[in-house]
Motif scaffolding. Sequence first.
Motif, PDB file in Angstrom:
ATOM      1  N   ALA A 147       0.954  -1.098  -0.029  1.00 40.01           N
ATOM      2  CA  ALA A 147       0.128  -0.062   0.033  1.00 40.01           C
ATOM      3  C   ALA A 147       0.973   1.083  -0.012  1.00 40.01           C
ATOM      4  CB  ALA A 147      -1.017  -0.007   1.277  1.00 40.01           C
ATOM      5  N   GLN A 148       2.008   1.278   0.838  1.00 41.05           N
ATOM      6  CA  GLN A 148       2.815   2.261   0.912  1.00 41.05           C
ATOM      7  C   GLN A 148       3.457   2.525  -0.704  1.00 41.05           C
ATOM      8  OE1 GLN A 148       5.376   1.459   3.927  1.00 41.05           O
ATOM      9  NE2 GLN A 148       5.560   3.617   4.630  1.00 41.05           N
ATOM     10  N   ASP A 149       3.948   1.372  -1.225  1.00 36.68           N
ATOM     11  CA  ASP A 149       4.475   1.604  -2.437  1.00 36.68           C
ATOM     12  C   ASP A 149       3.611   2.217  -3.505  1.00 36.68           C
ATOM     13  OD1 ASP A 149       6.505   0.317  -1.526  1.00 36.68           O
ATOM     14  OD2 ASP A 149       6.507  -1.462  -2.506  1.00 36.68           O
ATOM     15  N   ALA A 150       2.256   1.701  -3.461  1.00 35.40           N
ATOM     16  CA  ALA A 150       1.131   2.361  -4.485  1.00 35.40           C
ATOM     17  C   ALA A 150       1.004   3.868  -3.933  1.00 35.40           C
ATOM     18  CB  ALA A 150       0.017   1.657  -4.106  1.00 35.40           C
ATOM     19  N   ARG A 151       1.050   4.105  -2.899  1.00 43.05           N
ATOM     20  CA  ARG A 151       0.779   5.850  -2.483  1.00 43.05           C
ATOM     21  C   ARG A 151       2.084   6.375  -3.000  1.00 43.05           C
ATOM     22  NH1 ARG A 151       0.802   5.606   3.122  1.00 43.05           N
ATOM     23  NH2 ARG A 151      -0.748   3.910   3.064  1.00 43.05           N
ATOM     24  N   LEU A 152       3.068   5.924  -3.004  1.00 40.85           N
ATOM     25  CA  LEU A 152       4.126   6.717  -3.912  1.00 40.85           C
ATOM     26  C   LEU A 152       3.820   6.839  -5.252  1.00 40.85           C
ATOM     27  CD1 LEU A 152       7.446   5.307  -1.780  1.00 40.85           C
ATOM     28  CD2 LEU A 152       6.534   7.540  -1.928  1.00 40.85           C
ATOM     29  N   ASP A 153       3.444   5.675  -5.894  1.00 35.44           N
ATOM     30  CA  ASP A 153       3.078   5.801  -7.287  1.00 35.44           C
ATOM     31  C   ASP A 153       2.130   6.866  -7.589  1.00 35.44           C
ATOM     32  OD1 ASP A 153       3.252   1.935  -7.749  1.00 35.44           O
ATOM     33  OD2 ASP A 153       4.922   3.725  -7.534  1.00 35.44           O
ATOM     34  N   ALA A 154       1.321   6.700  -6.952  1.00 35.75           N
ATOM     35  CA  ALA A 154       0.056   7.666  -6.804  1.00 35.75           C
ATOM     36  C   ALA A 154       0.332   8.894  -6.919  1.00 35.75           C
ATOM     37  CB  ALA A 154      -1.187   7.394  -5.772  1.00 35.75           C
ATOM     38  N   GLU A 155       1.289   9.406  -6.012  1.00 38.89           N
ATOM     39  CA  GLU A 155       1.752  10.764  -5.860  1.00 38.89           C
ATOM     40  C   GLU A 155       2.422  11.289  -7.103  1.00 38.89           C
ATOM     41  OE1 GLU A 155       3.741  10.898  -2.210  1.00 38.89           O
ATOM     42  OE2 GLU A 155       1.945  10.528  -1.266  1.00 38.89           O
ATOM     43  N   ARG A 156       3.324  10.073  -7.846  1.00 41.74           N
ATOM     44  CA  ARG A 156       4.063  10.507  -8.945  1.00 41.74           C
ATOM     45  C   ARG A 156       2.620  10.849 -10.047  1.00 41.74           C
ATOM     46  NH1 ARG A 156       7.146   6.026  -8.511  1.00 41.74           N
ATOM     47  NH2 ARG A 156       8.229   6.305  -6.716  1.00 41.74           N
ATOM     48  N   ALA A 157       1.784   9.983  -9.984  1.00 41.37           N
ATOM     49  CA  ALA A 157       0.688  10.178 -10.917  1.00 41.37           C
ATOM     50  C   ALA A 157       0.152  11.410 -11.189  1.00 41.37           C
ATOM     51  CB  ALA A 157      -0.399   9.075 -10.999  1.00 41.37           C
ATOM     52  N   ARG A 158       0.054  12.120  -9.880  1.00 37.63           N
ATOM     53  CA  ARG A 158      -0.552  13.187  -9.750  1.00 37.63           C
ATOM     54  C   ARG A 158      -0.060  14.420 -10.175  1.00 37.63           C
ATOM     55  NH1 ARG A 158      -2.040  12.243  -4.043  1.00 37.63           N
ATOM     56  NH2 ARG A 158      -3.384  10.479  -4.234  1.00 37.63           N
ATOM     57  N   ALA A 159       0.901  14.086 -11.367  1.00 33.34           N
ATOM     58  CA  ALA A 159       1.684  15.343 -11.747  1.00 33.34           C
ATOM     59  C   ALA A 159       1.081  16.412 -12.297  1.00 33.34           C
ATOM     60  CB  ALA A 159       2.758  14.816 -12.426  1.00 33.34           C
ATOM     61  N   THR A 160       0.033  16.102 -13.316  1.00 35.38           N
ATOM     62  CA  THR A 160      -0.540  17.025 -14.226  1.00 35.38           C
ATOM     63  C   THR A 160      -1.793  17.767 -13.426  1.00 35.38           C
ATOM     64  OG1 THR A 160      -1.618  15.827 -15.616  1.00 35.38           O
ATOM     65  CG2 THR A 160       0.633  15.902 -16.230  1.00 35.38           C
ATOM     66  N   GLY A 161      -2.297  18.904 -13.757  1.00 34.38           N
ATOM     67  CA  GLY A 161      -3.439  19.466 -13.223  1.00 34.38           C
ATOM     68  C   GLY A 161      -4.634  18.660 -13.815  1.00 34.38           C
ATOM     69  N   GLU A 162      -4.640  18.298 -15.231  1.00 33.30           N
ATOM     70  CA  GLU A 162      -5.701  17.687 -15.775  1.00 33.30           C
ATOM     71  C   GLU A 162      -6.236  16.470 -14.902  1.00 33.30           C
ATOM     72  OE1 GLU A 162      -9.390  16.765 -17.838  1.00 33.30           O
ATOM     73  OE2 GLU A 162      -8.096  18.500 -17.395  1.00 33.30           O
ATOM     74  N   GLN A 163      -5.076  15.657 -14.592  1.00 32.59           N
ATOM     75  CA  GLN A 163      -5.195  14.632 -13.835  1.00 32.59           C
ATOM     76  C   GLN A 163      -5.691  14.636 -12.390  1.00 32.59           C
ATOM     77  OE1 GLN A 163      -1.157  13.006 -14.534  1.00 32.59           O
ATOM     78  NE2 GLN A 163      -2.082  11.086 -15.468  1.00 32.59           N
ATOM     79  N   VAL A 164      -5.227  15.897 -12.085  1.00 28.54           N
ATOM     80  CA  VAL A 164      -5.733  16.465 -10.698  1.00 28.54           C
ATOM     81  C   VAL A 164      -7.303  16.221 -10.742  1.00 28.54           C
ATOM     82  CG1 VAL A 164      -5.605  17.827  -8.772  1.00 28.54           C
ATOM     83  CG2 VAL A 164      -3.446  17.116  -9.830  1.00 28.54           C
ATOM     84  N   ARG A 165      -7.587  17.112 -11.543  1.00 35.24           N
ATOM     85  CA  ARG A 165      -9.025  17.610 -11.636  1.00 35.24           C
ATOM     86  C   ARG A 165     -10.075  16.156 -11.871  1.00 35.24           C
ATOM     87  NH1 ARG A 165      -7.907  22.070 -14.309  1.00 35.24           N
ATOM     88  NH2 ARG A 165      -7.839  21.060 -16.215  1.00 35.24           N
ATOM     89  N   GLN A 166      -9.417  15.460 -12.815  1.00 39.78           N
ATOM     90  CA  GLN A 166     -10.020  14.224 -12.951  1.00 39.78           C
ATOM     91  C   GLN A 166     -10.209  13.299 -11.656  1.00 39.78           C
ATOM     92  OE1 GLN A 166      -8.428  11.817 -16.264  1.00 39.78           O
ATOM     93  NE2 GLN A 166      -9.398  13.186 -17.770  1.00 39.78           N
ATOM     94  N   GLN A 167      -9.393  13.353 -10.813  1.00 34.81           N
ATOM     95  CA  GLN A 167      -8.833  12.532 -10.174  1.00 34.81           C
ATOM     96  C   GLN A 167     -10.024  13.012  -8.763  1.00 34.81           C
ATOM     97  OE1 GLN A 167      -5.107  11.539  -9.302  1.00 34.81           O
ATOM     98  NE2 GLN A 167      -5.842   9.501  -8.220  1.00 34.81           N
ATOM     99  N   LEU A 168     -10.044  14.171  -8.731  1.00 32.00           N
ATOM    100  CA  LEU A 168     -10.805  14.950  -7.702  1.00 32.00           C
ATOM    101  C   LEU A 168     -12.232  14.573  -8.079  1.00 32.00           C
ATOM    102  CD1 LEU A 168      -9.450  18.282  -6.958  1.00 32.00           C
ATOM    103  CD2 LEU A 168      -9.702  16.156  -5.472  1.00 32.00           C
ATOM    104  N   ALA A 169     -12.649  14.656  -9.263  1.00 34.50           N
ATOM    105  CA  ALA A 169     -14.320  14.508  -9.641  1.00 34.50           C
ATOM    106  C   ALA A 169     -14.429  12.920  -9.257  1.00 34.50           C
ATOM    107  CB  ALA A 169     -14.270  14.693 -11.065  1.00 34.50           C
ATOM    108  N   TYR A 170     -13.480  12.351  -9.720  1.00 33.42           N
ATOM    109  CA  TYR A 170     -13.745  10.634  -9.439  1.00 33.42           C
ATOM    110  C   TYR A 170     -13.813  10.319  -7.783  1.00 33.42           C
ATOM    111  CZ  TYR A 170     -12.775   5.722  -9.463  1.00 33.42           C
ATOM    112  OH  TYR A 170     -13.060   4.300  -9.280  1.00 33.42           O
ATOM    113  N   GLN A 171     -12.857  11.090  -6.962  1.00 35.82           N
ATOM    114  CA  GLN A 171     -12.983  10.899  -5.653  1.00 35.82           C
ATOM    115  C   GLN A 171     -14.320  11.354  -4.905  1.00 35.82           C
ATOM    116  OE1 GLN A 171      -9.463  12.648  -4.249  1.00 35.82           O
ATOM    117  NE2 GLN A 171      -8.109  11.049  -4.652  1.00 35.82           N
ATOM    118  N   ALA A 172     -14.863  12.291  -5.530  1.00 39.81           N
ATOM    119  CA  ALA A 172     -16.109  12.914  -5.122  1.00 39.81           C
ATOM    120  C   ALA A 172     -17.167  11.998  -5.247  1.00 39.81           C
ATOM    121  CB  ALA A 172     -16.326  14.215  -5.656  1.00 39.81           C
TER     122      ALA A 172
END
Length: 694
Positions: free
Chosen positions: A254-279
């Motif tokens: 899980a810890q490794d996955a979290r690190l990966d996820a952090e890297r993935a959140r690099a671009t703004g578009e991705q962040v927006r999509q992710q936020l919508a998904y998370q909501a």
Amino acid sequence: MTPPALASVEIAPAARRGGIGLYEWHPASGLLLWDDVLAGIFADRSGETPMQTWCRRVHLDDQPRVLDTFSAAARPESEAVYRLVMDDGRIRHVLSRATYVEHGPDGAATKVVGVMLDVTESQEEGARLVDMLESISDGFLAFDRDLRMTYVNRTAETVLGMPRADLLGRVVWEVFPDALGTKFESMYRRVLAERVGESFDEYYPEPLNMWVQVNAQPSEEGMVIYFQDITARRAEQHERELLLAAEQLACQEAQDARLDAERARATGEQVRQQLAYQATHDGLTGLLNRSEFERQVQLRLAAGHGPVVALFMDLDRFKLVNDSLGHAAGDALLVHVARRLPRLLGPHDVVARLGGDEFVVLLTGRDPAGAEQVAARLLEAARLPVLVGNSSITTTASVGLATASPGATVQTLLRDADVALYRAKDAGRDRLAWFDADAHGQLLDRIALEADLGSALTSNQVGLHYQPAFDVTSLRLIGVEGLARWRHPRRGMVRPDVFIPIAEDTGLIRPLGRHIIGLAIQQAVLWADLPGFIVWVNVSGRQLETPGLADQVLGDLAAAGLAPERFGVEVTESVLMDERAASRELTRLAAAGVSIAIDDFGTGYSSLARLSRLPISVLKIDRSFVNDVETAHGRAAIDVIVQLARIFELATLAEGIETPRQLELLREAGCDYASGYLLGRPAPASERPLVSAV
Ligand code: C2E
Ligand code: CA
Ligand code: CA
């Protein structure tokens, strides 16, 4: 040495001989002489010789065996038990023992002198004991001194997977050769040689492949053992250890996955999509979350196309998995189950995770039968084992269904499905149930009580009534049982049968139990001058589950300055099923001197092994047995319980005595103590002038 002739034997009057009759038999001539005791036992007819009576009375199947035994009697002490058929068809059992034998030149007996007595009662008692042994959940085997099996009960047959016929009469090593040289052999030899009891766990290989827990005791005949198959228990422990390891691994991942996820959140578009998904989605399983589900239900209800059914699903053992295997294992289980769900649904159905182990599905355009089909598929999917680490966990689920009635809102629909889920759980889990408006009414009532119970404690509405118990023979007062009473401000007196289960479900049982124990100890202090007097309270399983009961009781006793011997706790057999937790607390209490009673004995599934392992001092015989004591069957049951109690050196207390006849019969059966409405109803301490009663 010549024995005195029968006629000249100095015979004590029959009454003083305790029903033992004398006889003399000459095998060659068939002459039989007997005294008045035997004439009475055999109920002879006038004009008949004793031999004629004997031949007429003795069961035809038994005659050859008895005649053989005594005509071949090489030595005194030969004996036989055999059956007599009385005129009314009843069977009596007699024991005949040779006390003197004369032999002819060929070695055959020419004259046998002996005693005989009626053993019908002890035979029947034996038969009852056998009934009891047949019904227990332990395997039970009896052996003679050569370790030949002389008795095998039904459970033993099942556990060993061998019919009794294949076991009886055989030496244990012949049937279980792999036991030689193991703990089985050394322990059994010790029990026989040193006449001490032993208990141990040991594995038996092919064909049994089984861990057994064995308790061996010396007996008059040789040895008896009772045993249980504990393979599953040990496997569970093993599984738990494996899962612990898996849990640590999962943590790392899980810890490794979290690190990966952090890297993935690099671009703004991705962040927006992710936020919508998370909501709108549940972070763990990726299913919809509660707010998105509610929004979609609202849309469907508003659209009004065809019937809408909500399905509420919850895993049955989730809390157990989480508590015993850790959250990582719990999460893994949820993820696996969640993955299976969408595949079982149609394109227009909606599935979400509401939180914890609660999943919800909304079906549109399906009739009740169709909805049940979906529910059945969900139940089936939940039953499939889930692989976590290297181990597989199996669980089940319960499903509640509710149809949206006109005017239904998301909230009422979900609430109804939740009520239905509650019913499915209540009916035994691993099943579905529909919402039922009547049942819902009862539930509301219960919820209202539940809400009131919290404040009942703080405003002192729960108190104790005390019911006295007496010694059956001397009628000396030996103690009281405290019974909880709730004085509800609007409903009046609420019975413990109603509010104790609520307290158990809500967890309020712990503060409630503490309150009750405190009250009982305060009261016991006021009665401390009564010699040997014990105040008992009931303790429920939930109270024993969490550690601390013993600390609390012993602390309260010390603070009040009351000797632990003046206090007792009652637990039911079902509580003892969860043995580890219960025995830990009970053993501490018993070691300090607190009495432990088994309540409602006989209504659960009794286990001899459990009885012998726990520090119990009293068996309380359930009221249902006392109620039946006037029937032959009921009386037999009481006799067996009293005998069992004697084997384990426990006192017996019969509850619910309502008539003088019941009291008399229980006294006759050898029961030690009694309570019931005849002797005293539960009453507040103020109305129970106990001190003056002594
Ligand atoms: P129990 O421990 O078996 O208590 C005996 C019940 O039988 C009591 O009912 C008592 O009033 C009733 N009883 C006594 N003698 C007779 C009789 O001669 N005839 C009849 N018909 N009934 C008789 P109660 O007080 O309603 O208690 C019911 C159950 O509630 C108890 O059964 C016990 O299991 C539970 N309970 C009571 N107080 C407590 C408590 O403080 N804590 C816990 N955990 N459970 C309690
Ligand atoms: Ca009780
Ligand atoms: Ca009881």
